[in-house]
Design a protein around this motif. Structure first.
Motif, mmCIF file in Angstrom:
data_model
loop_
_atom_site.group_PDB
_atom_site.id
_atom_site.type_symbol
_atom_site.label_atom_id
_atom_site.label_comp_id
_atom_site.label_asym_id
_atom_site.label_seq_id
_atom_site.Cartn_x
_atom_site.Cartn_y
_atom_site.Cartn_z
ATOM 1 N N LEU A 36 11.504 -2.549 5.765
ATOM 2 C CA LEU A 36 10.130 -3.522 6.025
ATOM 3 C C LEU A 36 9.050 -2.225 5.909
ATOM 4 C CD1 LEU A 36 12.209 -5.366 6.412
ATOM 5 C CD2 LEU A 36 10.880 -6.187 8.384
ATOM 6 N N SER A 37 7.814 -2.788 5.731
ATOM 7 C CA SER A 37 6.788 -2.093 5.858
ATOM 8 C C SER A 37 6.566 -1.563 7.360
ATOM 9 C CB SER A 37 5.317 -2.612 5.234
ATOM 10 O OG SER A 37 4.939 -3.757 6.027
ATOM 11 N N GLY A 38 5.543 -0.812 7.560
ATOM 12 C CA GLY A 38 5.311 -0.202 9.052
ATOM 13 C C GLY A 38 4.975 -1.387 9.906
ATOM 14 N N GLY A 39 3.921 -2.183 9.400
ATOM 15 C CA GLY A 39 3.334 -3.274 10.406
ATOM 16 C C GLY A 39 4.581 -4.251 10.441
ATOM 17 N N ASN A 40 5.324 -4.530 9.741
ATOM 18 C CA ASN A 40 6.409 -5.577 9.557
ATOM 19 C C ASN A 40 7.295 -5.057 10.776
ATOM 20 O OD1 ASN A 40 5.811 -8.086 8.367
ATOM 21 N ND2 ASN A 40 5.434 -6.589 6.665
ATOM 22 N N GLN A 41 7.713 -3.900 10.809
ATOM 23 C CA GLN A 41 8.646 -3.065 11.832
ATOM 24 C C GLN A 41 8.109 -3.444 13.131
ATOM 25 O OE1 GLN A 41 9.017 0.901 10.676
ATOM 26 N NE2 GLN A 41 10.104 0.476 8.770
ATOM 27 N N ARG A 71 7.585 -10.169 7.262
ATOM 28 C CA ARG A 71 7.836 -10.310 5.861
ATOM 29 C C ARG A 71 8.623 -9.257 5.164
ATOM 30 N NH1 ARG A 71 1.699 -11.761 4.026
ATOM 31 N NH2 ARG A 71 1.208 -13.131 5.518
ATOM 32 N N PRO A 72 9.491 -9.122 4.351
ATOM 33 C CA PRO A 72 9.992 -10.585 3.654
ATOM 34 C C PRO A 72 10.911 -11.246 4.837
ATOM 35 C CG PRO A 72 10.937 -8.710 2.669
ATOM 36 C CD PRO A 72 10.043 -8.055 3.716
ATOM 37 N N THR A 73 11.137 -12.409 4.582
ATOM 38 C CA THR A 73 11.680 -13.347 5.668
ATOM 39 C C THR A 73 13.185 -13.007 5.626
ATOM 40 O OG1 THR A 73 11.924 -15.006 4.044
ATOM 41 C CG2 THR A 73 9.915 -15.246 5.530
ATOM 42 N N LYS A 93 1.008 -1.167 0.095
ATOM 43 C CA LYS A 93 -0.102 -0.228 -0.083
ATOM 44 C C LYS A 93 0.984 1.072 0.007
ATOM 45 C CE LYS A 93 -1.824 -1.368 3.923
ATOM 46 N NZ LYS A 93 -1.360 -2.283 4.103
ATOM 47 N N SER A 94 1.817 1.385 1.116
ATOM 48 C CA SER A 94 2.409 2.552 0.991
ATOM 49 C C SER A 94 3.500 2.746 -0.289
ATOM 50 C CB SER A 94 3.474 2.621 2.278
ATOM 51 O OG SER A 94 2.654 2.565 3.341
ATOM 52 N N THR A 95 4.010 1.544 -0.918
ATOM 53 C CA THR A 95 4.804 1.624 -1.880
ATOM 54 C C THR A 95 3.978 2.250 -3.222
ATOM 55 O OG1 THR A 95 6.060 -0.277 -1.354
ATOM 56 C CG2 THR A 95 5.978 0.372 -3.745
ATOM 57 N N ARG A 113 -0.159 -1.456 17.044
ATOM 58 C CA ARG A 113 -0.552 -0.267 16.082
ATOM 59 C C ARG A 113 0.015 -0.505 14.596
ATOM 60 N NH1 ARG A 113 2.117 4.735 18.574
ATOM 61 N NH2 ARG A 113 3.195 5.439 16.736
ATOM 62 N N GLY A 114 -0.891 -0.439 13.627
ATOM 63 C CA GLY A 114 -0.461 -0.137 12.550
ATOM 64 C C GLY A 114 -0.467 -1.602 12.052
ATOM 65 N N MET A 115 -0.903 -2.757 12.800
ATOM 66 C CA MET A 115 -0.667 -4.122 12.034
ATOM 67 C C MET A 115 -2.253 -4.307 11.539
ATOM 68 S SD MET A 115 1.024 -6.023 15.124
ATOM 69 C CE MET A 115 2.448 -6.719 14.560
HETATM 70 N N1 LIG Z 1 12.871 1.021 0.412
HETATM 71 C C1 LIG Z 1 12.511 -0.382 0.640
HETATM 72 N N2 LIG Z 1 13.566 -1.210 0.132
HETATM 73 C C2 LIG Z 1 13.279 -2.578 0.179
HETATM 74 N N3 LIG Z 1 12.000 -3.172 0.313
HETATM 75 C C3 LIG Z 1 11.016 -2.162 0.658
HETATM 76 C C4 LIG Z 1 11.218 -0.805 0.536
HETATM 77 N N4 LIG Z 1 10.150 -0.265 1.115
HETATM 78 C C5 LIG Z 1 9.264 -1.139 0.993
HETATM 79 N N5 LIG Z 1 9.586 -2.390 0.766
HETATM 80 C C6 LIG Z 1 9.025 -3.923 0.760
HETATM 81 O O1 LIG Z 1 8.202 -3.715 -0.126
HETATM 82 C C7 LIG Z 1 6.854 -4.411 0.466
HETATM 83 C C8 LIG Z 1 5.393 -3.327 0.571
HETATM 84 O O2 LIG Z 1 5.887 -2.695 1.605
HETATM 85 P P1 LIG Z 1 4.802 -1.531 1.947
HETATM 86 O O3 LIG Z 1 5.369 -0.504 2.846
HETATM 87 O O4 LIG Z 1 4.439 -0.954 0.501
HETATM 88 O O5 LIG Z 1 3.685 -2.190 2.599
HETATM 89 P P2 LIG Z 1 2.482 -1.781 3.412
HETATM 90 O O6 LIG Z 1 1.028 -2.314 2.347
HETATM 91 O O7 LIG Z 1 2.384 -0.272 3.269
HETATM 92 O O8 LIG Z 1 2.576 -2.176 4.673
HETATM 93 P P3 LIG Z 1 1.996 -1.918 6.224
HETATM 94 O O9 LIG Z 1 0.665 -2.050 6.214
HETATM 95 O O10 LIG Z 1 2.670 -2.597 7.025
HETATM 96 O O11 LIG Z 1 2.476 -0.257 6.233
HETATM 97 C C9 LIG Z 1 7.344 -5.075 1.706
HETATM 98 O O12 LIG Z 1 7.731 -6.321 1.586
HETATM 99 C C10 LIG Z 1 8.670 -4.175 2.063
HETATM 100 O O13 LIG Z 1 9.376 -4.818 2.990
#
Ligand SMILES: Nc1ncnc2c1ncn2[C@@H]1O[C@H](COP(=O)(O)OP(=O)(O)OP(=O)(O)O)[C@@H](O)[C@H]1O
Ligand SMILES: [Mg+2]
Lengths: 508, 351
Positions: free
Chosen positions: A401-406, A390-392, A43-45, A429-431
């Motif tokens: 990592l994404s916020g929730g994975n942090q 994730r990723p592993t 999503k954030s990406t 929070r954020g999961m």
């Molecule tokens: N700068 C980066 N370098 C390498 N991998 C990244 C980077 N930013 C995001 N990722 C990877 O891309 C994937 C998608 O991340 P993203 O932040 O878009 O998730 P998200 O849907 O926003 O999740 P969340 O709900 O936890 O915020 C994840 O596997 C993340 O580890």
């Protein structure tokens, strides 16, 4: 209505991760469009791509019918796309006005303060976003800081506003205010993309929902025609249990005992006043309260991060109020701090390194001052699997990592060490719903195994579904301690607002 | 392997871009860039003595660069390495000439350790405590201490207690037992090069494999989270700055014992400052410091030769050095150049 934004078949690779994999999305003019998806779904990406921060590897963006080829956020802003990030990007020492006009100052090089303030007042009025332009950002609450971020977007004439998990750090009251603002904007024809993991919020505020899973968009639904269970299942790809199974309350000995604790803040104002409570083994003690009523100071004092003025803190019957933080960890206390990026993680350390942030000195992970990386990696691969990080690849930097994975890294470290006392501030929070389900299960499991848990959360829902007893804090005072089973939302709400008498009436 | 490649990719790109722009400047000003770079290269690596001198030049840069990199890793900017280098040189010289009759295996370590301790205290105690407990910025304090050190050594040498009899502002020669022998006759290359390489390996091990390095880096990246993890942040600041000073001091000592053999009034050529650039180019990686120090050393020795043989002013090497610094510091610019290049390629493909 016509399409304001069209996302066609966008793909974005990070090293080893396909973060977006053929994403499609249409946002109409004047609609609030929610994006749902598990942690790391992309999503954030996607939002960063729309905002021009990342360049897609392939695919196309159309805005107002025109193909966008963004080389940076400045171009997105120019076209009318604004974004408030998951983690704010304000400069704390500057004023509201300075932050808003930064990079687009009226009057060019020579910053014209009067003109800037005037402009901001006008925008505040037009969009119903009240704020004092001369206040320093660092003195503002999270909700107001967010408002500054939103104003920043409209100062630059945004037609599309992206809000990435705007409610994750807000109190319920602030969330309501934000929703008011969002409805207002919608009525003025502004489109909003809204990301949240809270299904009820999505249900309440959005017109449409697009669900993402593992980098792909799996469907767009009309909010009215769906329900929370369906959304959860679609998101996770399996049946999700939204209700918790909780075993009998079976408390043991007192683990943490706080007596007459008084704590001051940096300005020497008493923030915690004569607070006393006990937490027993096998018990989850919820601390409910509106943000800023002394929770932070109380927790920091318990962890030795802030000096106490008076009072006693006992852990397993021993006084610990003089012990340094590390010694408290050594006794088997774990701590999930409120701010994952500032307090809980070293963003530029790998996942594996972050997983030993409290224990790197223990004989388990180091010998004669040399870190035993073989063991560190063993631990990392175990935790990554157990907590579904994730990723592993545990060699990735936490910041990638994404916020929730942090957040999962912190949980894996603090919950996974099987503490005797866990102090958890906003642990989920954020999961996403699936991850929350898992964490709640783990917390209950810890409790059943005899740990004591102090759960601090701004979310009543979470406190009420997990806690055996609930303490309500208002203005640094514990107003009352309620039984978790019989406590009602209404009563806790009244106590949180500081009204003991009203609360008494509810009881009758 | 991939990881290593990725981490050296940007610095190498910065160097290449600097070289290209350097060529353009030469073309515009009427010099032949090929000839200039050829003579630069021959000057640095063309003959055995040239290689030896380049290596010798690299020694103080490597060791001081390590010191600066340690501080950077801990999130601290030690701008006073120059002064710590002087302190190390002063103490090594003094121990070198005032103790008679020691065997070399005692005299040399004695001088080195003495220099390291003194420079460590100089760099660590005052700036470290000032930073840790009052928040005084280390850029200011290390620089102040640096000036104090430099002027103090001027005083010692110009009619001060360390001046040799006569009218030349220099110290007496150190005893033979304190001299680190030369590897190649008639060059400046001493066995100090092995000290430098050992130091780089040691610092790498210390920063990336030990508990202490873990803590220093954690504090460097995020003090707040480090505090929350139970680390002693002020202590780590003092220790990191001390360690940084220790290496700058070691550099000064090795230079005295291996090359200069006495302290002159103007014996440094700004190693403490170049070391900052060395560390930056190496992205603070201790192994990278060895290579980036070699590069700057080669630019130094090569430019003299270039001036003589290609009639290109030696300042051109300074221009290239400057460009490298610029592109290292501004890797954002490189990102932009890269994305422009990519965009162009895409458009070419599309058309
Ligand atoms: N700068 C980066 N370098 C390498 N991998 C990244 C980077 N930013 C995001 N990722 C990877 O891309 C994937 C998608 O991340 P993203 O932040 O878009 O998730 P998200 O849907 O926003 O999740 P969340 O709900 O936890 O915020 C994840 O596997 C993340 O580890
Ligand atoms: Mg996100």
């Amino acid at each position: 209505m016509s399409a304001l934004l069209e996302v066609n078949n966008i793909t974005k690779m990070f090293p080893k991760v396909r973060a977006n994999d053929g994403v499609n999305l249409v946002v109409e003019e004047g609609e609030i469009h929610a994006i749902l998806g598990e942690n790391g779904a992309g999503k954030s990406t996607l939002m960063n791509i729309i905002y021009g921060l990342y360049r897609p590897d392939s695919g196309e963006l159309k805005f107002n019918g025109e193909v966008l080829n963004l080389s940076g956020p400045h171009e997105a802003i120019e076209k009318g796309i604004g974004m408030v990030h998951q983690h704010f990007m304000l400069i704390p020492v500057l004023t509201v006005a300075e932050n808003i006009v930064l990079g687009a100052e009226p009057g060019g090089i020579s910053y014209n303060k009067k003109k800037a303030n005037e402009l901001i007042r006008e925008i505040s009025r037009n969009y119903h976003l009240e704020i004092d332009p001369d206040a320093k950002v660092k003195d503002l609450s999270v909700g107001l800081q967010q408002r500054v971020e939103i104003l920043k977007a409209f100062y630059r004439h945004a037609k599309l506003l992206i809000l990435d998990e705007p409610t994750a750090m807000l109190t319920p009251q602030e969330t309501e205010e934000l929703f008011g603002i969002m409805r207002n904007l919608k009525n003025q024809g502004i489109s909003i993309i809204f990301i949240s993991h809270k299904l009820d919020e999505v249900k309440e505020i959005s017109d449409k929902v697009t669900v993402m899973r593992r980098g792909k968009t799996v469907g767009t639904l009309n909010t009215k025609e769906t329900n929370e269970q369906e959304l959860a299942n679609l998101m996770v790809g399996r049946e999700v249990v939204l209700r918790l199974e909780k075993s009998e309350y079976n408390p043991g000995d007192v683990v943490l005992s706080v007596k007459d604790l008084t704590v001051s803040d940096e300005q020497n104002i008493e923030k915690v006043k004569n607070v006393s409570f006990d937490i027993r083994s096998g018990e989850i003690f919820g601390l409910a309260g509106i943000d800023g009523n002394g929770q932070t100071e109380l927790i920091e004092a318990l962890m030795g991060l802030r000096p106490i003025k008076s009072g006693v803190i006992k852990y397993n019957n021993n006084n610990i109020e003089k012990l340094p933080t590390r010694e408290r960890y050594k006794l088997g206390i774990s701590y999930i701090p409120q701010d994952r990026q500032q307090e809980g993680l070293i963003m530029k350390f790998s996942v594996a390194d972050n997983l030993i942030l409290k224990e790197y000195k223990n004989s388990q992970y180091s010998k004669n001052g040399v870190i035993q990386y073989k063991r560190v990696f063993e631990n990392a691969s175990k935790k990554v699997e157990e907590f579904d990080i994730r990723p592993t690849d545990y060699n990735l930097l936490a910041g990638n990592l994404s916020g929730g994975n942090q957040q999962k890294i912190i949980l894996a470290r603090e919950v996974g060490s099987n503490p005797k006392l866990l102090i958890a501030v906003q642990p989920t929070r954020g999961m996403d719903v699936g991850a929350i389900e898992y964490i709640h299960k783990r917390l209950l499991q810890l409790r059943d195994e005899g740990s004591a848990i102090l759960l601090v959360s701004l979310e009543l829902e979470e406190i009420m579904s997990l806690s055996d007893r609930i303490g309500v804090i208002h203005n640094g005072v514990i107003m009352d301690i309620l039984d978790g089973k019989s406590a009602t939302r209404e009563k806790i709400g009244l106590l949180m607002a500081g009204s003991q008498i009203e609360a008494k009436k509810v009881e009758v | 392997m991939n990881k290593i490649l990725k981490s050296i990719y940007m610095p190498i790109l910065a160097v290449i871009i600097a070289i290209i722009i350097g060529s353009i400047i030469m073309l515009v000003t009427g010099f032949n860039p090929l000839a200039a770079y050829a003579s630069l290269f021959i000057g640095a690596f063309g003959t055995l003595p040239n290689i030896a001198n380049t290596l010798a030049n690299a020694v103080p840069l490597i060791i001081t660069g390590l010191g600066v990199a340690i501080a950077f890793n801990a999130g601290l900017f030690n701008i006073g390495a120059e002064g710590q280098y002087w302190i190390g040189a002063i103490v090594a010289t003094w121990i070198g000439y005032s103790f008679k009759g020691l065997p070399w295996y005692i005299h040399i370590p004695f001088a080195l350790i003495g220099a390291m301790v003194a420079a460590g205290l100089w760099g660590g105690i005052v700036p470290g405590f000032a930073k840790a407990y009052t928040g005084a910025h280390e850029v200011i304090t290390t620089m102040m201490m640096s000036y104090v050190a430099i002027y103090f050594s001027h005083y010692l040498l110009e009619f001060g207690p360390m001046m040799e009899k006569g009218s030349v502002p220099q110290s007496p020669l150190i005893k033979d037992s304190a001299i680190i022998p030369t590897i190649l006759r008639n060059t400046q290359l001493s066995y100090g090069i092995f000290i430098a390489i050992a130091a780089a390996l040691f610092v790498y091990w210390l920063m990336y494999k030990t508990v202490w390095g873990y803590e220093m880096r954690a504090v460097g990246f995020n003090q707040r989270a480090s505090k929350y993890a139970g680390m002693n942040v002020p202590l780590n600041i003092v220790l990191s700055l001390s360690l940084s000073g220790i290496f700058a001091g070691l550099a000064g000592a090795v230079q005295i014992l291996g090359v200069q053999h006495r302290l002159y009034d103007s014996f440094t050529s700004g190693y403490g400052y170049t070391a900052i650039v060395v560390a930056l180019l190496a992205k603070n990686n201790p192994i990278g410091v060895v290579f980036s120090a070699l590069l700057f050393a080669a630019l130094g020795t090569g430019s003299q030769y270039m001036q003589l043989n290609a009639q290109v002013p030696g300042q051109l090497a300074d221009v290239i050095t400057g460009l490298i610094i610029f592109f290292v510091a501004a890797d954002k610019i490189i990102e932009v150049l890269k994305s422009m290049f990519k965009k162009q390629k895409k458009e070419e493909l599309a058309s």
